[in-house]
Design a protein around this motif. Structure first.
Motif, PDB file in Angstrom:
ATOM      1  N   GLY A 139      54.458 -70.731  25.258  1.00  0.00           N
ATOM      2  CA  GLY A 139      54.718 -71.245  23.950  1.00  0.00           C
ATOM      3  C   GLY A 139      53.623 -71.599  23.274  1.00  0.00           C
ATOM      4  N   ALA A 140      53.709 -71.868  21.996  1.00  0.00           N
ATOM      5  CA  ALA A 140      52.686 -72.294  21.091  1.00  0.00           C
ATOM      6  C   ALA A 140      52.537 -73.927  20.945  1.00  0.00           C
ATOM      7  CB  ALA A 140      52.683 -71.865  19.731  1.00  0.00           C
ATOM      8  N   PHE A 141      51.304 -74.499  20.862  1.00  0.00           N
ATOM      9  CA  PHE A 141      51.119 -76.079  20.822  1.00  0.00           C
ATOM     10  C   PHE A 141      50.635 -76.285  19.347  1.00  0.00           C
ATOM     11  CE2 PHE A 141      48.645 -79.774  22.423  1.00  0.00           C
ATOM     12  CZ  PHE A 141      49.496 -80.549  22.088  1.00  0.00           C
ATOM     13  N   ILE A 142      51.644 -76.724  18.604  1.00  0.00           N
ATOM     14  CA  ILE A 142      51.346 -76.752  17.258  1.00  0.00           C
ATOM     15  C   ILE A 142      51.367 -78.434  17.066  1.00  0.00           C
ATOM     16  CG2 ILE A 142      52.217 -76.681  14.770  1.00  0.00           C
ATOM     17  CD1 ILE A 142      54.081 -74.227  16.180  1.00  0.00           C
ATOM     18  N   VAL A 143      50.457 -79.038  16.346  1.00  0.00           N
ATOM     19  CA  VAL A 143      50.201 -80.440  15.744  1.00  0.00           C
ATOM     20  C   VAL A 143      50.324 -80.509  14.460  1.00  0.00           C
ATOM     21  CG1 VAL A 143      48.367 -82.381  15.906  1.00  0.00           C
ATOM     22  CG2 VAL A 143      48.995 -80.980  17.876  1.00  0.00           C
ATOM     23  N   PHE A 144      50.878 -81.528  13.967  1.00  0.00           N
ATOM     24  CA  PHE A 144      50.820 -81.840  12.528  1.00  0.00           C
ATOM     25  C   PHE A 144      49.938 -83.271  12.339  1.00  0.00           C
ATOM     26  CE2 PHE A 144      53.905 -79.483   9.802  1.00  0.00           C
ATOM     27  CZ  PHE A 144      54.620 -78.692  10.950  1.00  0.00           C
ATOM     28  N   ILE A 191      38.369 -85.433  25.787  1.00  0.00           N
ATOM     29  CA  ILE A 191      37.822 -84.018  26.134  1.00  0.00           C
ATOM     30  C   ILE A 191      38.816 -83.678  27.462  1.00  0.00           C
ATOM     31  CG2 ILE A 191      35.916 -82.907  27.181  1.00  0.00           C
ATOM     32  CD1 ILE A 191      34.165 -84.885  26.033  1.00  0.00           C
ATOM     33  N   GLY A 192      39.324 -82.225  27.095  1.00  0.00           N
ATOM     34  CA  GLY A 192      40.090 -81.560  28.105  1.00  0.00           C
ATOM     35  C   GLY A 192      41.428 -81.841  28.026  1.00  0.00           C
ATOM     36  N   LEU A 193      41.905 -82.530  27.164  1.00  0.00           N
ATOM     37  CA  LEU A 193      43.535 -82.333  26.844  1.00  0.00           C
ATOM     38  C   LEU A 193      43.805 -81.221  26.280  1.00  0.00           C
ATOM     39  CD1 LEU A 193      44.069 -85.663  24.450  1.00  0.00           C
ATOM     40  CD2 LEU A 193      45.144 -85.356  26.741  1.00  0.00           C
ATOM     41  N   PRO A 194      45.217 -80.685  26.415  1.00  0.00           N
ATOM     42  CA  PRO A 194      45.543 -79.450  25.785  1.00  0.00           C
ATOM     43  C   PRO A 194      45.365 -79.263  24.386  1.00  0.00           C
ATOM     44  CG  PRO A 194      47.416 -80.597  26.981  1.00  0.00           C
ATOM     45  CD  PRO A 194      46.346 -81.465  27.184  1.00  0.00           C
ATOM     46  N   LEU A 195      44.508 -78.004  24.315  1.00  0.00           N
ATOM     47  CA  LEU A 195      44.096 -77.686  22.852  1.00  0.00           C
ATOM     48  C   LEU A 195      45.331 -77.076  21.969  1.00  0.00           C
ATOM     49  CD1 LEU A 195      41.759 -77.248  20.882  1.00  0.00           C
ATOM     50  CD2 LEU A 195      41.446 -75.265  21.852  1.00  0.00           C
ATOM     51  N   PRO A 196      45.453 -77.896  20.803  1.00  0.00           N
ATOM     52  CA  PRO A 196      46.391 -77.118  20.030  1.00  0.00           C
ATOM     53  C   PRO A 196      46.134 -75.812  19.488  1.00  0.00           C
ATOM     54  CG  PRO A 196      46.033 -79.672  19.227  1.00  0.00           C
ATOM     55  CD  PRO A 196      44.999 -79.008  20.318  1.00  0.00           C
ATOM     56  N   ASP A 197      47.008 -74.943  19.454  1.00  0.00           N
ATOM     57  CA  ASP A 197      47.058 -73.458  18.854  1.00  0.00           C
ATOM     58  C   ASP A 197      46.818 -73.623  17.407  1.00  0.00           C
ATOM     59  OD1 ASP A 197      47.058 -71.938  21.345  1.00  0.00           O
ATOM     60  OD2 ASP A 197      49.102 -72.678  21.291  1.00  0.00           O
ATOM     61  N   LEU A 198      47.416 -74.631  16.669  1.00  0.00           N
ATOM     62  CA  LEU A 198      47.328 -74.975  15.493  1.00  0.00           C
ATOM     63  C   LEU A 198      47.515 -76.202  14.882  1.00  0.00           C
ATOM     64  CD1 LEU A 198      47.594 -72.978  12.441  1.00  0.00           C
ATOM     65  CD2 LEU A 198      50.129 -73.126  13.042  1.00  0.00           C
ATOM     66  N   VAL A 199      46.297 -76.892  13.985  1.00  0.00           N
ATOM     67  CA  VAL A 199      46.820 -78.066  13.539  1.00  0.00           C
ATOM     68  C   VAL A 199      47.296 -77.946  11.903  1.00  0.00           C
ATOM     69  CG1 VAL A 199      45.774 -80.203  12.906  1.00  0.00           C
ATOM     70  CG2 VAL A 199      45.026 -78.925  15.117  1.00  0.00           C
ATOM     71  N   LEU A 200      48.407 -78.334  11.594  1.00  0.00           N
ATOM     72  CA  LEU A 200      48.746 -78.193  10.142  1.00  0.00           C
ATOM     73  C   LEU A 200      48.453 -79.677   9.636  1.00  0.00           C
ATOM     74  CD1 LEU A 200      51.994 -76.266  10.780  1.00  0.00           C
ATOM     75  CD2 LEU A 200      49.863 -75.508   9.809  1.00  0.00           C
ATOM     76  N   PHE A 201      47.474 -79.593   8.909  1.00  0.00           N
ATOM     77  CA  PHE A 201      47.174 -81.082   8.053  1.00  0.00           C
ATOM     78  C   PHE A 201      47.821 -81.169   6.854  1.00  0.00           C
ATOM     79  CE2 PHE A 201      44.578 -83.735   5.372  1.00  0.00           C
ATOM     80  CZ  PHE A 201      44.627 -84.851   6.294  1.00  0.00           C
ATOM     81  N   LEU A 202      48.804 -81.786   6.650  1.00  0.00           N
ATOM     82  CA  LEU A 202      49.749 -82.248   5.480  1.00  0.00           C
ATOM     83  C   LEU A 202      48.733 -83.215   4.587  1.00  0.00           C
ATOM     84  CD1 LEU A 202      53.115 -82.680   6.904  1.00  0.00           C
ATOM     85  CD2 LEU A 202      51.954 -80.510   6.223  1.00  0.00           C
ATOM     86  N   GLU A 203      48.217 -82.353   3.574  1.00  0.00           N
ATOM     87  CA  GLU A 203      47.418 -82.899   2.585  1.00  0.00           C
ATOM     88  C   GLU A 203      48.051 -83.778   1.495  1.00  0.00           C
ATOM     89  OE1 GLU A 203      44.251 -80.847   0.248  1.00  0.00           O
ATOM     90  OE2 GLU A 203      42.896 -82.379   1.079  1.00  0.00           O
ATOM     91  N   LEU A 204      47.739 -84.862   1.196  1.00  0.00           N
ATOM     92  CA  LEU A 204      48.469 -85.564   0.052  1.00  0.00           C
ATOM     93  C   LEU A 204      47.333 -86.724  -0.512  1.00  0.00           C
ATOM     94  CD1 LEU A 204      51.134 -86.004  -1.288  1.00  0.00           C
ATOM     95  CD2 LEU A 204      51.630 -87.805   0.236  1.00  0.00           C
ATOM     96  N   ALA A 205      47.198 -86.826  -1.715  1.00  0.00           N
ATOM     97  CA  ALA A 205      46.249 -87.884  -1.934  1.00  0.00           C
ATOM     98  C   ALA A 205      46.924 -89.217  -1.786  1.00  0.00           C
ATOM     99  CB  ALA A 205      46.027 -87.763  -3.726  1.00  0.00           C
ATOM    100  N   PRO A 206      45.840 -90.260  -1.174  1.00  0.00           N
ATOM    101  CA  PRO A 206      46.337 -91.482  -0.823  1.00  0.00           C
ATOM    102  C   PRO A 206      47.362 -92.213  -1.981  1.00  0.00           C
ATOM    103  CG  PRO A 206      44.042 -91.315  -0.096  1.00  0.00           C
ATOM    104  CD  PRO A 206      44.576 -90.153  -1.079  1.00  0.00           C
TER     105      PRO A 206
END
Ligand code: TMP
Ligand code: MG
Length: 210
Positions: free
Chosen positions: A5-10, A120-135
């Protein structure tokens, strides 16, 4: 051998829509026959999670280093289960991860490299989706809650820190999405990027900051 599977982080500021997008992505992947599960950090259900919850609710005080290590421990507790899911072919979609860990601690003045070390050493996400929104746009989506860090001052500083983290992770893995659009438009963008990723996921899961 099953394809992993893929590891995806938001990641993103409060109210950038992470939780909504995680839920929608997990549901749409499952509907299209891809196994997927969601998770979130902090996981407030474990022993470390309860200490973190009390700290965030401002019911307890902890040294900045100590709370940082608790957040990291909270991820390590879950890391074997994440790897097991990935190896079994299940995609894992996670709401916040170690990048929030650095961002929120480093803005308090802790050293950036010190903040990276326990993860250091935790599972590395394959993809990080950064949801950008002005504060300022995030603030318009509803008033701040009562939790620690839910102030515009912190959110602005955290946004700058996320930019530094994104450039350290690299643009191959860290994708910035405009979260100012309506929810459906963001979802479509997410789905497109995830489909690209699923075509090319292979090999063992990497290790973070290693
Ligand atoms: P939540 O609102 O997504 O439940 O996150 C709780 C807060 O914890 C949020 O302000 C971000 C912060 N946080 C950290 O300070 N360090 C971490 O490692 C993580 C995952 C979250
Ligand atoms: Mg919150």
């Amino acid at each position: 051998m099953v394809k992993r599977g893929a590891f995806i982080v938001f990641e993103g500021l409060d109210r950038s829509g992470k939780s909504t997008q995680v839920a929608r992505l997990v549901e749409s992947l499952n509907q299209s026959g891809e196994k997927a599960v969601g998770c979130r950090f902090p996981d407030r259900t474990t022993t470390t999670g309860k200490m973190i919850d009390s700290y965030l609710a401002q019911k307890s005080e902890l040294d900045d280093h100590a709370i940082h290590l608790l957040f990291s421990a909270n991820r390590w507790e879950r890391s074997q289960a994440i790897l097991a899911d990935l190896e079994a072919g299940t995609t894992v979609v996670c709401d916040r991860y170690a990048f929030s860990g650095i961002a929120f601690s480093a803005v308090k003045g802790l050293s950036y490299t010190w903040c990276q070390s326990p993860d250091i050493g935790l599972p590395l996400p394959d993809l990080v989706l950064f949801l950008e929104l002005a504060p300022a746009a995030a603030a318009l989506r509803g008033g701040f809650g009562n939790e620690r860090y839910e102030t515009s001052e912190v959110q602005i500083a955290v946004k700058d820190m996320f930019e530094r983290i994104g450039s350290d992770v690299g643009s191959e893995r860290w994708k910035v999405l405009d979260a100012g659009r309506d929810v459906d438009a963001v979802e479509k963008d997410v789905r497109g990027r995830v489909e690209e990723l699923l075509k090319k996921v292979e090999g063992p899961v990497g290790k973070l900051w290693a």
